[in-house]
Each structure stands twice: as structure tokens, then as C-alpha cells.
Design an enzyme around this catalytic site. Structure first.
Site, PDB file in Angstrom:
ATOM      1  N   CYS A 228      27.408  44.183  16.589  1.00 24.77           N
ATOM      2  CA  CYS A 228      27.874  42.813  16.847  1.00 24.77           C
ATOM      3  C   CYS A 228      28.863  42.787  18.012  1.00 24.77           C
ATOM      4  O   CYS A 228      28.799  41.920  18.880  1.00 24.77           O
ATOM      5  CB  CYS A 228      28.516  42.239  15.593  1.00 24.77           C
ATOM      6  SG  CYS A 228      29.140  40.547  15.813  1.00 24.77           S
TER       7      CYS A 228
ATOM      8  N   CYS B 115      48.796  39.831  60.574  1.00 19.57           N
ATOM      9  CA  CYS B 115      48.412  40.637  59.418  1.00 19.57           C
ATOM     10  C   CYS B 115      47.795  41.969  59.846  1.00 19.57           C
ATOM     11  O   CYS B 115      46.790  41.994  60.564  1.00 19.57           O
ATOM     12  CB  CYS B 115      47.423  39.838  58.566  1.00 19.57           C
ATOM     13  SG  CYS B 115      46.934  40.642  57.046  1.00 19.57           S
TER      14      CYS B 115
END
Length: 384
Positions: A101, A181
Site C-alpha cells: 500500500c 552575476c
């Protein structure tokens, strides 16, 4: 920045899952309780058993003041768990349906449901100076779900205190990282001209069209920056650019009305929640705040949603140095909603003033302008 994490918590109607939901909520998560119905409500004798568990789970959600959902995997449970359970017994084996399950239902069906229904909110950091939501406003919901921002609730002073207490003194005195950056600080003009061909042009006064000097390329300048023009002592500032002719228009004074605009249009907006806010979808307009530079004060505005997902942004008051190519980043309270690239600008306060002057001098009445902007009446449309 901080991420307000949304957690989907499976509630069985028992004490363990109830307390788990409680603890998650106390830790700052946005919790949604979900009851899984994996078996028919009636047992083999016609007695209802699952409904009581569902009611208990629902009551837990009411007490904790969290949303409640119910999902059903009756078919999946039968095919993937119970059929195997019967088959194993039929073969004389002793099965363990709980393991099966978990594999097929809880960590497959329910897992995918949880992932599809998870949503995180991007919130401003406790330290407004270090808040990074502006730079993260284009990141996908999927990436944010898998991202932690451990410093979001801390001030920079407290971060330094932690570093000092843990023998990280060598990084305490380092300056804040700045520049492009991953490239770092450079002489911008020299750096760009190593990769782009110079395109000489003229500096022209916005007021009287006088040629004040020359430059190496109109793309080297952004609206609002000081234009260093050889031979001139007083400062002049970039207010317009003509990419076709290569001219850069400048104005005296840092507060010249040619630097101020109150209207812009963005590209298709990237919403952190993946969909526009419900109020914007419903009303096509919404009040919020925006900024287009990191750390600038938030500007009250009204968004107007277009059919293609772009928005018009009308600032409550004119803003200095709006620049195409920058991102308009939207906020509602402490939440960053997302952002869109600025593609077009409305007319400057200087152009509007000139238009009003001409209109008042005209004996034939005002002329009609384009009606591209938000609203249905004629008016001055964007100039860039």
C-alpha cells in the site's frame, strides 16, 4: 527571502496524523489535510466504517483551521494492493499489504496528488536590505518546492554573529558581492565593447534638440543614468534612446520630468503560484505594489491583465527611470507574486506636459491618440 511551504498531510482520523498536522502548522507550514478513501464505505456486512474516520479527519482540520480535502483511490487500491493480497493468500503465502500500500498508494498515487497540489509562497526576508525575492521572482514553482532559504528569517547582523561563534572569522569582513552575476565588477563600457561592436551616435538635448556630444553606442546607457558628456560641467541624464538612429536623448537635472513615467507594459508575467491571482483573473484589475530595482521602495500600482498574459502597470505616482529590459516585480503584502520584463513604457511626464501645452494652444481641439493602454478611452499610448 523566505518560502511559505505548503504541506499536504494525510489524515487517517487517528491521533498520530492529527498531531503531525498540528506540529507542521506550528512550524510555519501551510497545511492542507487530506483523507484518503481507499475502500468502500460499507464493509462485507453492510456496516459503514470509513465515514467515521473521514468525519474525525474533517474535525481535526476544523480545530486546526486548515483546509480539508478528500481523495479516492478505491480502484487503485483494489488493483495494486488488494488483488495482490488475495493472490498471495491463494498461493499459500502470507502477504504484507501495508508495504504494498505504501508503495502503490501513499507514495505513488497520493504522492503525485500532493506534488500536483503543493504550492509555495515566496515571502520577503526578515532583513529587507538582504531580501532576494526581487532576484528570485522568475524561478519556477517546481524549483521553489525543492529549495530552502535558511537565512530568510535572520538579519545580517545575526548571521555574522553565528559566523563569529563558529570560527568563520575569515568571511566576516568580506564586502557584499556585487557586479554582473558570476562575472563580477568590471568597467562596464570597456567590458561590453569587447563583445559588441561600437555604434557611435550623438547625445541630444530633449528640450531643444541640440547636439551636446558623442558616444560609442546607445546600448551602453540606461534610462536615468548620468551621461558623462565631454566638455560639459553640469550633469545631464539619459531620458530616451533611439536605437534606429543611435541617438541618446538627455536632460538636465536628476529630477527632470522626462525621467518620470507612470505606465508600463510587461512581457507575459511569471507568477510564482503558476496562475495569476484570483482577484486579477476575476476583475482584470488588481491593486498591489511593484519595484524594478533591488531595494527600491515598493510603488503602489494597479495591474491590468491582458489576454496574452502580459500586464499593464499603472503606478499611483510617476516613477523615476523606468527602463525597458528590467523586470517589474510584484508584491502583495510580504508575498512576492512574480514578475514580468518591462517591454514598453508610457509617455514621460515631460511629453505629457508638452502635449497639454499644445492642446491648450490649439484652436481645433485635442487630437485623438492611440488607445493601446489600459482603459477603453482614447489617450496617449506608450512611446517605446
Amino acid at each position: 527571502m523566505q518560502v511559505a511551504r505548503h504541506v499536504v498531510c494525510a489524515l487517517s482520523g487517528g491521533v498520530d496524523s492529527a498531531v503531525a498536522a498540528l506540529l507542521l502548522r506550528r512550524r510555519g507550514y501551510q497545511v492542507t489535510g487530506v483523507f484518503m478513501k481507499n475502500w468502500d464505505s460499507l464493509d462485507e456486512h453492510g456496516v459503514c466504517t470509513a465515514d467515521r474516520d473521514c468525519e474525525d479527519a474533517y474535525r481535526v482540520c476544523q480545530i486546526l483551521d486548515i483546509p480539508f480535502h478528500q481523495v479516492s483511490y478505491v480502484k487503485e487500491y483494489w488493483n495494486d494492493v488488494f488483488s495482490d493480497f488475495l493472490s498471495e493468500y491463494e498461493k499459500g503465502r502470507t502477504p504484507n499489504p501495508d508495504i504494498v500500500c505504501n508503495k502503490h498508494i501513499k507514495f505513488s498515487c497520493f504522492f503525485h496528488y500532493a506534488v500536483d497540489n503543493l504550492a509555495v509562497k515566496l515571502l520577503r526576508a526578515a532583513d529587507s536590505f538582504k531580501d532576494q525575492t526581487f532576484f528570485v521572482s522568475q524561478v519556477s514553482q517546481d524549483a521553489l518546492r525543492r529549495t530552502l532559504f535558511p537565512l530568510g528569517g535572520l538579519t545580517k547582523d545575526f548571521v555574522k554573529k553565528i559566523a563569529a561563534e563558529n570560527r568563520l572569522h575569515h568571511v566576516l569582513q568580506k564586502k557584499e558581492s556585487m557586479g554582473i552575476c558570476f562575472v563580477g565588477k568590471r568597467n562596464f563600457e570597456n567590458f561590453i565593447l569587447q563583445y559588441l561592436q561600437p555604434r557611435p551616435g550623438k547625445f541630444i538635448s530633449i528640450e531643444d534638440n541640440r547636439v551636446l556630444g558623442t558616444h560609442k553606442g546607445w546600448f551602453l546607457y540606461t534610462l536615468g543614468q548620468r551621461a558623462r558628456i565631454g566638455g560639459l560641467r553640469e550633469p545631464w541624464y539619459v531620458v530616451e534612446k533611439d536605437g534606429t538612429k543611435g541617438d541618446v536623448f538627455v536632460a538636465p537635472r536628476t529630477d527632470h520630468p522626462a525621467l518620470y513615467r507612470d505606465l508600463l507594459r510587461t512581457s507575459r508575467v511569471h507568477w510564482i503560484a503558476e496562475e495569476p491571482p484570483a482577484a486579477l483573473v476575476r476583475d482584470k484589475m488588481m491593486e498591489c505594489h511593484f519595484r524594478f530595482r533591488h531595494q527600491m521602495a515598493l510603488v503602489p500600482c494597479v495591474l491590468t491583465l491582458n489576454q496574452d498574459g502580459t500586464v499593464w502597470v499603472t503606478a499611483v505616482k510617476a516613477v523615476r527611470a523606468l527602463a525597458p529590459g528590467q523586470f517589474a516585480v510584484f508584491y502583495k503584502g510580504d508575498e512576492c507574486l512574480g514578475s514580468g520584463k518591462i517591454l514598453r513604457l508610457g509617455p514621460s511626464a515631460y511629453i505629457l506636459q508638452k502635449g497639454k501645452s499644445k492642446s491648450s494652444m490649439s484652436t481645433e481641439g485635442p487630437s485623438e491618440g492611440p488607445s493601446e493602454g489600459p482603459g477603453s478611452g482614447p489617450g496617449l499610448g506608450p512611446t517605446l
